[in-house]
Design a protein around this motif. Structure first.
Motif, PDB file in Angstrom:
ATOM      1  N   ARG A  30      -5.577   2.429   6.882  1.00 45.59           N
ATOM      2  CA  ARG A  30      -6.742   2.005   7.700  1.00 45.59           C
ATOM      3  C   ARG A  30      -7.509   2.386   7.047  1.00 45.59           C
ATOM      4  O   ARG A  30      -8.426   1.896   7.345  1.00 45.59           O
ATOM      5  N   VAL A  31      -7.452   3.006   5.687  1.00 47.62           N
ATOM      6  CA  VAL A  31      -9.067   2.131   4.782  1.00 47.62           C
ATOM      7  C   VAL A  31      -9.024   0.650   4.476  1.00 47.62           C
ATOM      8  O   VAL A  31     -10.569   0.488   4.718  1.00 47.62           O
ATOM      9  N   ALA A  32      -8.070   0.185   4.407  1.00 43.12           N
ATOM     10  CA  ALA A  32      -8.334  -1.501   4.279  1.00 43.12           C
ATOM     11  C   ALA A  32      -8.823  -1.940   5.250  1.00 43.12           C
ATOM     12  O   ALA A  32      -9.602  -2.818   5.281  1.00 43.12           O
ATOM     13  N   ALA A  33      -8.417  -1.346   6.749  1.00 41.14           N
ATOM     14  CA  ALA A  33      -8.411  -1.943   7.709  1.00 41.14           C
ATOM     15  C   ALA A  33     -10.493  -1.580   8.083  1.00 41.14           C
ATOM     16  O   ALA A  33     -11.268  -2.565   8.775  1.00 41.14           O
ATOM     17  N   VAL A  92       0.722  -1.478  -0.267  1.00 41.96           N
ATOM     18  CA  VAL A  92      -0.075  -0.613  -0.107  1.00 41.96           C
ATOM     19  C   VAL A  92       0.745   1.234  -0.001  1.00 41.96           C
ATOM     20  O   VAL A  92       1.541   1.183  -0.085  1.00 41.96           O
ATOM     21  N   TRP A  93       0.490   2.676  -0.588  1.00 45.91           N
ATOM     22  CA  TRP A  93       1.418   3.286  -1.106  1.00 45.91           C
ATOM     23  C   TRP A  93       1.007   4.044  -0.159  1.00 45.91           C
ATOM     24  O   TRP A  93       2.042   5.145   0.316  1.00 45.91           O
ATOM     25  N   THR A  94       0.152   5.117   0.472  1.00 49.89           N
ATOM     26  CA  THR A  94       0.339   6.647   1.408  1.00 49.89           C
ATOM     27  C   THR A  94      -0.445   5.513   2.443  1.00 49.89           C
ATOM     28  O   THR A  94      -0.778   4.856   2.281  1.00 49.89           O
ATOM     29  N   PRO A  95      -0.215   6.807   3.547  1.00 47.15           N
ATOM     30  CA  PRO A  95       0.500   5.815   5.124  1.00 47.15           C
ATOM     31  C   PRO A  95      -2.068   6.233   4.939  1.00 47.15           C
ATOM     32  O   PRO A  95      -2.067   5.176   6.327  1.00 47.15           O
ATOM     33  N   ASP A  96      -2.719   6.697   4.013  1.00 45.60           N
ATOM     34  CA  ASP A  96      -4.168   6.977   4.683  1.00 45.60           C
ATOM     35  C   ASP A  96      -4.703   4.963   3.931  1.00 45.60           C
ATOM     36  O   ASP A  96      -5.630   4.394   4.621  1.00 45.60           O
ATOM     37  N   GLU A  97      -3.880   3.991   3.284  1.00 44.20           N
ATOM     38  CA  GLU A  97      -4.328   2.989   2.748  1.00 44.20           C
ATOM     39  C   GLU A  97      -4.470   2.218   3.778  1.00 44.20           C
ATOM     40  O   GLU A  97      -5.623   0.894   3.480  1.00 44.20           O
TER      41      GLU A  97
END
Length: 73
Positions: free
Chosen positions: A41-44, A34-39
């Motif tokens: 969290r979004v995946a979780a 996953v590339w960005t730091p948000d991904e």
């Protein structure tokens, strides 16, 4: 005989070209994180929604996550 050799050479170059194109196209599809730091969290959040079946209010670590409106990118 020269027509057969040039035909074979043409076929081999086409084959090599197709293999090179496939290697370039598919090289980055399977080996990335996953590339960005948000991904993560979004995946979780998506995983939590899938497990609980609650598709209306997303939750992250058991807490309602309503920072983004629905259908935002």
């Amino acid at each position: 005989m020269s027509t057969t050799q040039t035909g074979d050479q043409t076929q081999s170059w086409k084959f090599i070209l197709v293999l090179a194109i496939l290697a370039v196209v598919f090289s980055g599809l399977f080996d990335h994180d996953v590339w960005t730091p948000d991904e993560p969290r979004v995946a979780a959040i998506i995983h939590s929604m899938y497990l609980t079946g609650d598709f209306i209010i997303p939750q992250f670590a058991g807490i309602s996550f309503v920072e983004k409106p629905l259908f935002s990118s």
